[in-house]
Enzyme design. Structure first.
Site, PDB file in Angstrom:
ATOM      1  N   LYS A  41       5.701  -3.914   5.876  1.00  0.00           N
ATOM      2  CA  LYS A  41       6.054  -2.505   5.630  1.00  0.00           C
ATOM      3  C   LYS A  41       6.966  -2.348   4.408  1.00  0.00           C
ATOM      4  O   LYS A  41       6.799  -1.421   3.617  1.00  0.00           O
ATOM      5  CB  LYS A  41       6.707  -1.909   6.879  1.00  0.00           C
ATOM      6  CG  LYS A  41       5.754  -1.860   8.072  1.00  0.00           C
ATOM      7  CD  LYS A  41       6.335  -1.153   9.255  1.00  0.00           C
ATOM      8  CE  LYS A  41       5.486  -1.399  10.509  1.00  0.00           C
ATOM      9  NZ  LYS A  41       4.066  -1.048  10.366  1.00  0.00           N
ATOM     10  N   ASN A  44       4.956  -3.157   1.206  1.00  0.00           N
ATOM     11  CA  ASN A  44       3.981  -2.076   0.995  1.00  0.00           C
ATOM     12  C   ASN A  44       4.674  -0.849   0.388  1.00  0.00           C
ATOM     13  O   ASN A  44       4.159  -0.216  -0.546  1.00  0.00           O
ATOM     14  CB  ASN A  44       3.341  -1.659   2.320  1.00  0.00           C
ATOM     15  CG  ASN A  44       2.446  -2.735   2.923  1.00  0.00           C
ATOM     16  OD1 ASN A  44       2.102  -3.711   2.264  1.00  0.00           O
ATOM     17  ND2 ASN A  44       2.092  -2.559   4.182  1.00  0.00           N
ATOM     18  N   GLU A 140      11.376  -3.970  10.124  1.00  0.00           N
ATOM     19  CA  GLU A 140      10.820  -5.311  10.363  1.00  0.00           C
ATOM     20  C   GLU A 140      11.770  -6.421   9.898  1.00  0.00           C
ATOM     21  O   GLU A 140      11.362  -7.576   9.806  1.00  0.00           O
ATOM     22  CB  GLU A 140       9.455  -5.463   9.663  1.00  0.00           C
ATOM     23  CG  GLU A 140       8.340  -4.735  10.376  1.00  0.00           C
ATOM     24  CD  GLU A 140       6.990  -4.911   9.716  1.00  0.00           C
ATOM     25  OE1 GLU A 140       5.981  -4.637  10.373  1.00  0.00           O
ATOM     26  OE2 GLU A 140       6.928  -5.304   8.524  1.00  0.00           O
ATOM     27  N   ASN A 184       6.383   8.718  12.573  1.00  0.00           N
ATOM     28  CA  ASN A 184       5.122   9.292  13.037  1.00  0.00           C
ATOM     29  C   ASN A 184       5.354   9.854  14.435  1.00  0.00           C
ATOM     30  O   ASN A 184       6.474   9.810  14.962  1.00  0.00           O
ATOM     31  CB  ASN A 184       3.965   8.277  12.955  1.00  0.00           C
ATOM     32  CG  ASN A 184       4.185   7.074  13.867  1.00  0.00           C
ATOM     33  OD1 ASN A 184       4.941   7.151  14.847  1.00  0.00           O
ATOM     34  ND2 ASN A 184       3.524   5.968  13.552  1.00  0.00           N
ATOM     35  N   GLY A 226      -1.667  15.493   8.213  1.00  0.00           N
ATOM     36  CA  GLY A 226      -0.641  15.699   7.185  1.00  0.00           C
ATOM     37  C   GLY A 226       0.751  15.358   7.674  1.00  0.00           C
ATOM     38  O   GLY A 226       0.961  14.307   8.284  1.00  0.00           O
ATOM     39  N   GLY A 253       0.814   4.763   6.064  1.00  0.00           N
ATOM     40  CA  GLY A 253       2.147   5.341   6.298  1.00  0.00           C
ATOM     41  C   GLY A 253       3.172   4.764   5.343  1.00  0.00           C
ATOM     42  O   GLY A 253       4.066   5.480   4.852  1.00  0.00           O
ATOM     43  N   ASP A 254       3.053   3.473   5.056  1.00  0.00           N
ATOM     44  CA  ASP A 254       3.970   2.851   4.087  1.00  0.00           C
ATOM     45  C   ASP A 254       3.722   3.425   2.693  1.00  0.00           C
ATOM     46  O   ASP A 254       4.673   3.624   1.916  1.00  0.00           O
ATOM     47  CB  ASP A 254       3.759   1.334   4.050  1.00  0.00           C
ATOM     48  CG  ASP A 254       3.956   0.696   5.410  1.00  0.00           C
ATOM     49  OD1 ASP A 254       4.821   1.173   6.167  1.00  0.00           O
ATOM     50  OD2 ASP A 254       3.244  -0.276   5.710  1.00  0.00           O
ATOM     51  N   ARG A 287      -9.814   2.872   1.245  1.00  0.00           N
ATOM     52  CA  ARG A 287     -10.058   1.477   0.860  1.00  0.00           C
ATOM     53  C   ARG A 287      -9.475   0.559   1.926  1.00  0.00           C
ATOM     54  O   ARG A 287      -8.591   0.951   2.672  1.00  0.00           O
ATOM     55  CB  ARG A 287      -9.376   1.164  -0.464  1.00  0.00           C
ATOM     56  CG  ARG A 287      -9.914   1.930  -1.618  1.00  0.00           C
ATOM     57  CD  ARG A 287      -9.212   1.457  -2.876  1.00  0.00           C
ATOM     58  NE  ARG A 287      -9.588   2.281  -3.985  1.00  0.00           N
ATOM     59  CZ  ARG A 287      -8.769   2.663  -4.955  1.00  0.00           C
ATOM     60  NH1 ARG A 287      -7.514   2.263  -4.955  1.00  0.00           N
ATOM     61  NH2 ARG A 287      -9.197   3.411  -5.937  1.00  0.00           N
TER      62      ARG A 287
END
Ligand code: RIB
Length: 306
Positions: A41, A44, A140, A184, A226, A253-254, A287
């Site tokens: 995370k 990213n 993390e 989230n 969104g 999300g990252d 992707r």
């Protein structure tokens, strides 16, 4: 204060298999060939901030192994400074990921070198993050490090973004430093002590409850729906997602967090930054992979000009 973004966090090699469905307990199923790609995370978010045009430094740990090389290479290609990415005597973190045909994933992280991102290590790399306009944290790495950096960076005048992922209990000082707190729906439910399906349907109520925990501003990401964005003095604003068919949501999300950090550092309002971040995430889900799915600055600009 510089215009820079500093991300303090995890870096993993993502070991990804596509499956028709998740296995049940005690069941063996066959999947696709294994793909190893750069993730974690923290890494990213740093890569996304770089792809979104930010001046970015990443503070973290990898091992002296091929996975560590993979992470350094990916971050470098995203324009991220890796001087404060330490090689330690532990294997690079790994994430075991299965992706189903709807693009959803299930992830197990084996922390490895990420456990070495201690308060002492980040203090040793303080030049990389003290004075940054925006400091980005996720969960993390050891939580004592998250607390340490959140308190020090906000006290020094940096804007601190806290992404409460994966969900965990954090000290009140971490939430109090969050500007914004990015969660989230399941992370919001965890913070508020309710089951995800018991989260209030009214986004305003969710946002008010999160402010009640002490956050300075709040972003609730909703995937294909969104995000809700709120600064304390204002009502929550809905920012729609791109309408796309996802092939792999890993790292989206990252990507949102990293792109938002870059835009906040550039001086955007929270809502304007969220609009760029939703575009970034909407491009990424089309992707495969995490960092490998992120758009180039040109692709992001093309979408933004629509
Ligand atoms: O958020 C996605 C990331 O979670 C993956 O890249 C994996 O490494 C885990 O950290």
């Amino acid at each position: 204060m510089s215009g820079a973004v500093a991300v303090i966090g995890s870096a993993n090699a993502d070991l990804v298999v596509e499956v028709e469905r998740r296995p049940l307990g005690g069941e063996t199923i066959l999947g696709s060939d294994l793909v190893t790609s750069p993730g974690g995370k923290g890494a990213n978010q740093a890569a996304a901030a770089g792809r979104a045009g930010g001046e970015v430094t990443f503070v973290g740990c990898v091992g002296a192994d091929a996975s560590g090389d993979l992470l350094v290479d990916s971050l470098t290609r995203a324009g991220v400074a890796t001087d404060a990415l330490r090689r330690v005597d532990a294997p690079t973190g790994n994430a075991l990921i299965v992706v189903t045909p709807d693009g959803e994933n299930s992830i197990i992280v084996s922390p490895g070198a990420n456990a070495h991102v201690t308060p002492a290590l980040v203090d040793d790399a303080a030049d990389a993050w003290r004075g940054a306009a925006v400091v980005v944290l996720q969960l993390e790495i050891p939580l004592e490090t998250v607390r340490h950096v959140a308190v020090a960076a906000s006290g020094a005048g940096s804007r601190v973004m806290v992404n409460l992922a994966p969900a965990a209990s954090v000290p009140a000082e971490v939430i109090a430093a969050a500007d914004p707190l990015v969660v989230n729906e399941s992370e919001a439910a965890f913070l508020l002590g309710v089951e995800p399906d018991a989260l209030p349907a009214d986004p305003g109520a969710v946002v008010r409850a999160l402010f009640g925990l002490g956050a300075r501003s709040v972003v609730v990401t909703l995937g294909a729906a969104g995000a809700w964005v709120a600064e304390e003095s204002r009502d929550a604003v809905h920012v729609p997602a791109l309408k796309v068919t996802p092939v792999d949501t890993t790292g989206a999300g990252d990507g949102f967090v990293g792109a938002m950090a870059a835009r906040l550092a550039a001086g955007d309002s929270l809502v304007a930054a969220a609009r760029v971040a939703t575009r970034f995430a909407g491009l990424a889900v089309q992707r495969r992979g995490a960092q490998d799915s992120y758009p180039s600055p040109g692709e992001l600009a093309g979408e933004a000009a629509d």
